[in-house]
Structures are given as structure tokens and as C-alpha cells.
Motif scaffolding. Structure first.
Motif, PDB file in Angstrom:
ATOM      1  N   LYS A  56       0.821  -1.216   0.000  1.00 55.44           N
ATOM      2  CA  LYS A  56       0.000   0.000   0.000  1.00 55.44           C
ATOM      3  C   LYS A  56       0.855   1.266   0.000  1.00 55.44           C
ATOM      4  O   LYS A  56       0.395   2.338   0.343  1.00 55.44           O
ATOM      5  CB  LYS A  56      -0.873   0.015   1.255  1.00 55.44           C
ATOM      6  N   ARG A  59       0.170   5.666  -0.982  1.00 56.12           N
ATOM      7  CA  ARG A  59      -1.197   5.924  -1.454  1.00 56.12           C
ATOM      8  C   ARG A  59      -1.551   7.361  -1.143  1.00 56.12           C
ATOM      9  O   ARG A  59      -1.275   7.837  -0.038  1.00 56.12           O
ATOM     10  CB  ARG A  59      -2.173   5.015  -0.703  1.00 56.12           C
ATOM     11  N   ASN A  71      -7.243   4.468   3.981  1.00 57.77           N
ATOM     12  CA  ASN A  71      -6.206   5.369   4.494  1.00 57.77           C
ATOM     13  C   ASN A  71      -6.608   6.797   4.153  1.00 57.77           C
ATOM     14  O   ASN A  71      -6.294   7.303   3.080  1.00 57.77           O
ATOM     15  CB  ASN A  71      -4.844   5.052   3.871  1.00 57.77           C
ATOM     16  N   THR A  75      -0.783   7.028   2.657  1.00 57.51           N
ATOM     17  CA  THR A  75       0.252   6.283   3.372  1.00 57.51           C
ATOM     18  C   THR A  75       1.611   6.830   3.003  1.00 57.51           C
ATOM     19  O   THR A  75       1.773   7.562   2.031  1.00 57.51           O
ATOM     20  CB  THR A  75       0.234   4.799   2.980  1.00 57.51           C
ATOM     21  N   GLY A  79       4.109   2.256   3.556  1.00 60.93           N
ATOM     22  CA  GLY A  79       2.721   1.806   3.611  1.00 60.93           C
ATOM     23  C   GLY A  79       2.051   2.033   4.946  1.00 60.93           C
ATOM     24  O   GLY A  79       0.989   1.489   5.230  1.00 60.93           O
TER      25      GLY A  79
END
Lengths: 293, 324, 328
Positions: A56, A59, A71, A75, A79
Motif C-alpha cells: 500500500k 497511497r 487510508n 500512506t 505503507g
């Protein structure tokens, strides 16, 4: 009745105007937000701030393309959920400011009391020491201490505490200089009060209001200090979430992942603004009333 | 000032303040302000000595030295035949039980952060005269003596008027049952209609507690009302001392006469004819000889050369003048 | 003391002046319906204790009441046919200093420490009567000579810190009379001075007043000063004038219990009493005051009506007015 060309004021209007109170609601909200987040954050942080998930990584916040509500603020490169890191970062800021202020406040107030009350050589020595300490760029002092003690949360608190006391010393000394001319101090001496008693039982309570104002105005400064030191790598270390550290790590991604720098920056801005505005208001409220008459 | 040993005696008391020219690191002393320049007087038990004089005469400095809030440059202060200038810490503390003070400004005399109870009880607590439990009762007793109510003990100074604050200070001074109370302009900062209340209170308390007063004041009418003896000071020196009736009835020193003449009287039929010319000279640059000679209507050649000593010219009546 | 001026229309007429201070906790009625007149050549004493409103009255006449808390809420001040309350600020500036001048209490803080005294006095003149530097300088030296400052040509170039209290007060008097005002307001001019210097200043004020015929309002808490200098006296209590009389009348026949108490409670040189007469109680709280006579709580002769209604003004003898239910 007032005519058009009259210097007279309408009584009712004047009373109404005098009774309006103005509070800096905005500042209170910001400060409250900070305190609540710092104290109760862990209960409403959506994720573990240290939980990494490289799938992730990077992001963006939920309102952008590719963002998701999982989120909310995106992030970081490892992540980790940014919102949770911001929330936990507040705890670090609060911890540092409270403890550091306790240390530097104690040192500064004590030196100010002694210097102001005793005068003479005590005053000269303490003030020259204060001046010297103040003239060394704080950053240089911080770097020196950190290289001696090593980085880390505990040491950054210590470093700030040892360098930030000079303002307290000077202001408290000023207050004590004018307080000691007041007759109640002479009366205390004439009654046989010991010097510690005069300092702590008579003078200190009259300086408390000034200290409260100083402290409130200092919160902002200290938070920025911690952020700066962490930013330089001298403070809190990975993986502890701290706003300054997050700013530093986010620097590399400033064009590609703008949220990494923006959110910690905004958090610092809002907290410092809230603290400073509240401090200003406190000073206006407390100062005139505390004049001894 | 009778044959028996006085309660308080001051001998050749001197207080000089150095005036320094500052340099970067070290400063040079260029002169001295001779605030009190050798005064002597006696205070008998039960008497009230009024020290009068205008600003700069040294009366407040004298009071502060007697209270040991300042150290004399030289001279002796004898209390019960003990020299106060040579006391160690313990004896000094013991002395303080005997000598308390009431200052001029009721708005600066009380710590705004302390309750009246704490303020009044403090001297007694410092000397261990009463325990914590006894505070409430003792404070109530003292407040009653000065005309305040028991519930006042739990209030803060800002809730009181000037006259009431002065009463609180008086209550505090009484707690240790001192022998002497120094009153430094006790009513001059109070409203006219309150002054009479406080003066009457002070006189009543003096009788009840067998107190000896040293009262510093510039208001000659107030001093006349409360004192048994009066001392007139000018530029650090005592120019005349006498029992009250003597001083007001037969003032001998030209300055005393000028002071009495200058006091305005609340009676429109009394018209003042002359007043003293000139200003008080600077304490740094004293005139040679008698300090008063530049303004004195009776100055003669001797006055510019020698300082007249304080000589006894009548029973207990001392004057420092070449031609009184 | 010269006799009062011959009857003519009064120079200054104050009618029902009211000045209140507004704070979140309520209204302080510092001046609550003050009316008096001032004739040419007269010295009128405004006497009262702290908080009675005498200083605020003088500030209100000059329209210098401290803002924003203080506001003049009612009344007329007629000076030479004009109501000062209807003037614009600019017109009022033309009045201050020229027609109405003021001397404040503490000379040590009334002068700007950064400027020479001569320049400060010149500034006061220049605004109303512009003139060349040379002319102004001559006038300043002349004024200082008039107020008996020795070596005025030299002293005009000194700074305030070089003057003693008495000398500073003389400078302020010089500035006050510089434009030959119709009315001079002196607010506690001798309170901060030593008694021998006070005697000098009082003599100076009397001499100047006799020579120039300026009307003077002397504000003080000291009855003795009033007795020495004034033709007429106004006694204030809690924001109102409770008695007005000629000077001899007041001291011989004070009517209002407060005035009587005041005169009797002051220790007088040469008059020995075993115990001083006192007025019981405290000066009143001016915030949200109760109805009725403000002196009632302390009065030993109060009647039922005293607590219900404020007394009207009664003239008990020519020129002697009092506000007390004992008389009206």
C-alpha cells in the motif's frame, strides 16, 4: 437624548458595548483539538502507526485518484497509515513540550528569582551567564548536546529543556525586581521570614501569572524546536512517529507524494497557532488585573 | 527620655549610599548620598516619638535601619541596651519579635495572593508562637481588636478598602506583641475621613498593649495629635528634638518654625504671611557649615563655617543651631 | 484674600454633568449630576476624597475622560455662551489651553522627559498663538520669570529631570497660564510636594490669580489648602456636589453631615483633642449605587426618606446650598 452634534454618549448603548466579551474561539478549538488528539488519539486512530504494508506504499489521500477510505490521509513510503501517524505524532509533540517546559521553566524561574531578589554579584553572575547562554546559537548547542548524549526522544527533551530557559529567567527577574520594592516584601523581612520563604511563599505566587502566559506562548516554540531537531535527525528516531521526522522523510517525495510533507506541516501550524493565540488572549486577560491595585 | 534607660537609643547613626559611575566591568564611586548623617535620640518605653521632616531628610531611612531592613554605615542602635548592629542571625530574629512596622501604602503592604488569615498569622508562625490549629482563633482575636470581622480572615486583600487594609497590617503587627511599632506615614495614603479612624485606633491600641511608637510623618498636625516627643530632621540631621508641647509651643530652630508656619490651617481666617524660600539642596552637594543656612532667615557668619551640634537648651529640648 | 467678583453672568456654567464608566461588571457613576457656576476672577475649591469624582469632573470639562470605558452621558458645560459638549473635537482643541487650561497633580510625570522644558511650554503656546521662534522663546522666559523660576533663560533649556518637584510644578503653572486662559483647573497641584514648597506654590497661585484675574477651579482633598486659597467651596461625595458655600460660610456653618464630619475629623495644628471625631464606615461603592442619599449609610442623623430618595438642592443662606433632607 443625543443630538447630531453632541459629544454625549447614550448610556444604554455604552453599557451594552462594554458587556460584550470576546473570546478567541478559533484558538481554543485548535488547542483543544491538539490536546484531545494527543491524549486520546490511540482510541480513534484507524490503524497501527507502525504497521508497514509495502503493497500500500505511497497511497494518496482518499479524495484523490487512487486513494481509498481505508487510508484517509494516504500512506507513506512504507505503507504506514498517515492519519494514524499524524495522530500519534501529536503525542510526541505534547510529551516533549510538557516535559521540556517543566525543565526549562524550573531552571529559568529559579534563576530569575535568585537573580532578581538578591541582586549584587548573584544577579551579575546569573545574568552574564544567561546572556552568554543566549548568545550561543541554540542549534549549535543542540548539536553539541546531541553529539554528547546521542539522539532520541528522551535526549531531545533534555536538550530543549537545557537550552530554552533563558527567556523565563530574564522575565521572572524583571518581575521580581519590581515586586521586591513592594512593602509586603519589607514586611515579610521585618517579620523575620527566611529568604527561601520570601522567595517561594511570597514572590513566586505573584509571578505565577506571568509564568502561565510564558508557558502558553512557549508551547508553540518548543514544538517547532522538536520538529526542527527531529527534521535534522537529531531528535526522535525512526520508527517513532513525530511530525518533524515525518517532514524530513517526506522531503524526498515533495513533488510526487505531496501529502507526506503537507499534513505534518499543517498539524504543526495549527497547533502552534492555537497555542500562540491562546497565550496572547491569556496575557490580555491576566495582566491588567494582576497589577497590584 | 527620662533618667531610666530608654527602650531604644540611637547614637551617631549614619547611612551613606555610594554613588557610582559605571564602566563596562567596574564602576567608580564618585560620591556619597548622605541620607542619614549622624543622628542620636532616645525613645522611652510607652512614649511616641514623631520624626518629621520633608522628603530627603532621612526619616524613612532611619526607620528602616531601626527595623534592620538596612545596615547602618556607622553608629549604634541600642535596644534594651543591646547593640542591634552587632547581632547574629538568631539574636536578630529574636529582636524582630520586639519591633514591628506599619508602612504607608496600604495597597502595597499586603500580598495579593494570600488570604488575610495567612497575612496576619505569618509573623507568629515564623517565630513559632502559635501552632496551625491556633491560627484561626488568634487571627479572629486580632481582627476584632482592629475593628474588623472574623469572616474577613478568609478574604483576599483586593476586597478591602485602603483603611481596612491598614487595619489588617496593624493586626499583623500586633500578633507578636511587640514592644515597639514603627509607623511609617501610617495615614498619609488614606482618605481624610478614614485617617481619624486609624489614628484613634492606634492610640487606643497603644494604651491597651503598652506599645511604644516611632511615627514617621510629614503631617505636623497628625504628629502633634499622637506624639509625646518630636524630632525634626533636615537633610540627614536632627535639628531639634523636644517633648511635644515644648516643640509646638516654643520651636527654637528656624527650620522648625518655618515648617510650622508653612502648614496650611483649615480656617480661612488664618492668613499665612511668610514662607520659606529656596529649595532643599541636593544630598550630593551639601552646603558647608549648617545645612540649613542658605534658606535660613537668621543665618550669620558662623553658620557658613561650622555645623552646629545638637545641644540641650532646656529639659529634654535639644537644638542644633548657632543662634536659636 | 480678595473678595468675590461682582455679580455678573457666570464665566463657566456646568449643568447636570454626568460621566459614567462602563465595564462588564456594571456602571460606575463617577460623576452623577454635577452643577455649579464659576465667575470671573473667582477661585473655587472642589473638595472631596478619593473616588468622589472631583478629578473626573475636571477631565469631563476638558473632554479628556479616559476612553473607552469613560463616557460623558449627560449635561451641559457653558463657557462664554457655547456648550462645550456640542463642539467638534477640533473646536475643542481650540478651547483646551486657550480658554480652559489644566495643571495636573504630579509634576514629575506631567512633563515629557525627552524634551527641554522651554520647548514644551513653547509647544503649548504655539498651537494657539503661532509666532516666531524668537518671540516664543521670549514669552517662555517671561513666563518662567513670572512663576519665580530663578535664572529662567538658563532653566528654559533644562530637561525635566533637572528640576525638583516644586520647580516642575512652577513650569507646569507657566504652561497653564501661557495662553491667558479664562479658566485654570488645578488638580491637586500641591499634593505631591513638601509642605514648605507647598506654601510657596500656594502663594504663587494666589499672586498669579490676583494679577491676571483668571478663574481657578482648585481640586483637592485638603481642606486646609482650600481654606487658604479659595473664595468658594464645592464639597463632593460619591459623584455629586452635596454642599456649596462661600469659604467662611462653609467653615463656620457647615450644613451637610459629611462636610461637618470632614471638618471636625481633620487634626488641626494647635487644636488638641483627646480623640478625633470620626465619620464611621467606608466611602461608598460607585458601581451600581443604591437609591437614596449616598451618605446615608454613614450618617448619624439619617431619616427614613434619606434611604429612599436622593435629596434635592436647598439654599439655606445666600450662596449656601446643600443637598440633605435635614434642610429640605
Amino acid at each position: 437624548m443625543t443630538s447630531t452634534r453632541s459629544h454625549l454618549t447614550d448610556e444604554k448603548k455604552a453599557l451594552k458595548k462594554a458587556q460584550q466579551r470576546r473570546y478567541p474561539i478559533f484558538a481554543f478549538v485548535l488547542l483543544a483539538l491538539f490536546l484531545v488528539t494527543a491524549l486520546f488519539g490511540p482510541w480513534f486512530a484507524p490503524h497501527d502507526p507502525n504497521a508497514q504494508d509495502l503493497s500500500k506504499s505511497l497511497r494518496p489521500p482518499f479524495w484523490s485518484e487512487n486513494g481509498s477510505t481505508e487510508n484517509l490521509l494516504g500512506t507513506d513510503s512504507l505503507g504506514r497509515d498517515y492519519l494514524s501517524r499524524i495522530i500519534y505524532g501529536a503525542r510526541v509533540s505534547l510529551l516533549v513540550s510538557v516535559v521540556a517546559i517543566c525543565i526549562c521553566g524550573s531552571i529559568g524561574v529559579l534563576l530569575g528569582l535568585l537573580s532578581g531578589y538578591f541582586g549584587g554579584w548573584t544577579d551579575t553572575l546569573i545574568m552574564r551567564f544567561t546572556d552568554t547562554w543566549m548568545s550561543i546559537p541554540a542549534l549549535v548547542l543542540a548539536i553539541a548536546f546531541v553529539s554528547l548524549l546521542g539522539p532520541g526522544l528522551r535526549n531531545v527533551i533534555l536538550v530543549i529543556g537545557i537550552t530554552a530557559w533563558t527567556g523565563y529567567a530574564r522575565i521572572v527577574r524583571g518581575e521580581v525586581l519590581s515586586l521586591k520594592t513592594l512593602d509586603f516584601v519589607s514586611l515579610a523581612r521585618a517579620a523575620g521570614c527566611s529568604e527561601p520563604r520570601i522567595l517561594f511563599s511570597h514572590l513566586l505566587p505573584n509571578v505565577v501569572n506571568t509564568i502561565i502566559i510564558l508557558v502558553t506562548l512557549d508551547i508553540g516554540r518548543i514544538i517547532i524546536w522538536e520538529a526542527a531537531l527531529s527534521f535534522l535527525g537529531l531528535g526522535v528516531q525512526h520508527p517513532t512517529p513525530a511530525w518533524g521526522l515525518m517532514l524530513a522523510s517526506g522531503r524526498k517525495f515533495i513533488t510526487s507524494a505531496w501529502w507526506l510533507v503537507t499534513f505534518p506541516g499543517v498539524a504543526i501550524l495549527m497547533t502552534v497557532l492555537g497555542a500562540n493565540l491562546t497565550g496572547n488572549w491569556l496575557r490580555d486577560v491576566l495582566d491588567p488585573k494582576q497589577k497590584l491595585r | 527620655m527620662n533618667a531610666a534607660a530608654p527602650l531604644l537609643e540611637v547614637r551617631d547613626l549614619v547611612k551613606h549610599y555610594p554613588v557610582a559611575r559605571g564602566g563596562l566591568l567596574f564602576s567608580r564611586v564618585t560620591g556619597h548620598i548622605r541620607a542619614v548623617d549622624g543622628i542620636s535620640f532616645r525613645l522611652a518605653e510607652g512614649a511616641t516619638l514623631g520624626l518629621v521632616g520633608e522628603s530627603g531628610c532621612g526619616k524613612s531611612t532611619t526607620a528602616r535601619m531601626i527595623l534592620r531592613l538596612e545596615d547602618p554605615t556607622s553608629g549604634q542602635i541600642l535596644f534594651d541596651s543591646q547593640d542591634l548592629t552587632r547581632l547574629n542571625k538568631k539574636k536578630l530574629l529574636a529582636y524582630r519579635r520586639n519591633c514591628q512596622v506599619v508602612f504607608q501604602d496600604p495597597f502595597r503592604s499586603l500580598n495579593p495572593r494570600k488570604k488575610v488569615k495567612q497575612i496576619v498569622a505569618e509573623p507568629m508562625r515564623v517565630h513559632g508562637v502559635i501552632s496551625r490549629k491556633q491560627v484561626r482563633e488568634k487571627v479572629a482575636e486580632l481582627l476584632d481588636k482592629v475593628g474588623l470581622a472574623g469572616y474577613h480572615a478568609d478574604l483576599y486583600p483586593h476586597e478591602f478598602s485602603g483603611g481596612q487594609r491598614q487595619r489588617i497590617t496593624i493586626a499583623r503587627a500586633l500578633g507578636l506583641e511587640p514592644k515597639i511599632i514603627v509607623l511609617d506615614e501610617p495615614v498619609s495614603a488614606l482618605d481624610v475621613s478614614i485617617r481619624a479612624q486609624i489614628l484613634n485606633l492606634l492610640m487606643r491600641l497603644q494604651e491597651e498593649f503598652h506599645l511604644t511608637y516611632l511615627i514617621i510623618a510629614h503631617d505636623l498636625a497628625v504628629v502633634e495629635h499622637v506624639s509625646t516627643h518630636v524630632g525634626v530632621m533636615y537633610l540627614g540631621k536632627l535639628v531639634e528634638t523636644a517633648p511635644r508641647d515644648e516643640l509646638y509651643g516654643q520651636p527654637l530652630h528656624p527650620y522648625t518654625r518655618a515648617l510650622l508656619e508653612a502648614v496650611p490651617v483649615a480656617d480661612p481666617r488664618v492668613i499665612k504671611k511668610t514662607e520659606l524660600s529656596g529649595e532643599v539642596p541636593s544630598a550630593l552637594n551639601l552646603p558647608p557649615g549648617c545645612r540649613f543656612h542658605p534658606r535660613c532667615p537668621a543665618a550669620g557668619p558662623a553658620c557658613t563655617k561650622d555645623e552646629p551640634p545638637l545641644t540641650e537648651v532646656g529639659p529634654d529640648h535639644f537644638v542644633a543651631c548657632h543662634h536659636p | 484674600m480678595t473678595s468675590s467678583a461682582a455679580p455678573q453672568s457666570p464665566l463657566l456654567s456646568v449643568e447636570d454633568l454626568k460621566t459614567y464608566f462602563f465595564s462588564p461588571r456594571g456602571v460606575v457613576k463617577a460623576v452623577d449630576g454635577v452643577s455649579f457656576t464659576l465667575n470671573r476672577g473667582e477661585i473655587v475649591g472642589l473638595v472631596g476624597e478619593s473616588g468622589c469624582g472631583k478629578s473626573i469632573t475636571s477631565l469631563a470639562l476638558m473632554r479628556l475622560v479616559p476612553q473607552p470605558a469613560g463616557k460623558i452621558v449627560g449635561g451641559r458645560v457653558m463657557l462664554a455662551g457655547r456648550d462645550l459638549m456640542t463642539l467638534s473635537e477640533e473646536e475643542m482643541r481650540g478651547v483646551r489651553g486657550k480658554r480652559l487650561a489644566m495643571i495636573l497633580q504630579d509634576p514629575m510625570v506631567s512633563l515629557d522627559p525627552l524634551f527641554r522644558v522651554g520647548d514644551q511650554i513653547a509647544e503649548a503656546i504655539r498651537y494657539h498663538e503661532p509666532a516666531s521662534k524668537k518671540t516664543l522663546r521670549e514669552r517662555v522666559v517671561e513666563l518662567l520669570r513670572k512663576v519665580k523660576v530663578p535664572s529662567p533663560e538658563v532653566r528654559a533649556d533644562d530637561y525635566p529631570f533637572q528640576f525638583s518637584g516644586g520647580m516642575s510644578q512652577r513650569c507646569l503653572i507657566a504652561a497653564g497660564i501661557s495662553c491667558r486662559p479664562d479658566v485654570l483647573i488645578a488638580d491637586e497641584p500641591t499634593t505631591a510636594l513638601d509642605v514648605t514648597i507647598q506654601a510657596q506654590i500656594l502663594r504663587l497661585l494666589r499672586d498669579i490669580q490676583e494679577e491676571s484675574g483668571t478663574a481657578v477651579i482648585l481640586i483637592t482633598h485638603d481642606l486646609a489648602v482650600v481654606a487658604q486659597l479659595c473664595h468658594r467651596v464645592l464639597v463632593m461625595y460619591a459623584g455629586r456636589i452635596i454642599e456649596q458655600a462661600g469659604i467662611y460660610d462653609l467653615f463656620e456653618n457647615p450644613a451637610h453631615p459629611y462636610a461637618q464630619g470632614l471638618i471636625r475629623s481633620v487634626p488641626v495644628l494647635g487644636r488638641r483633642v483627646p480623640e478625633l471625631f470620626t465619620i464611621e464606615g467606608q466611602p461608598p461603592n460607585l458601581m451600581n449605587p443604591p437609591v437614596g442619599c449616598s451618605f446615608a449609610p454613614r450618617c448619624d442623623r439619617k431619616k427614613e426618606i434619606c434611604e429612599k430618595q436622593y435629596p434635592n438642592e436647598t439654599e439655606i443662606a445666600p450662596g449656601h446650598k446643600v443637598r440633605c433632607w435635614l434642610y429640605g
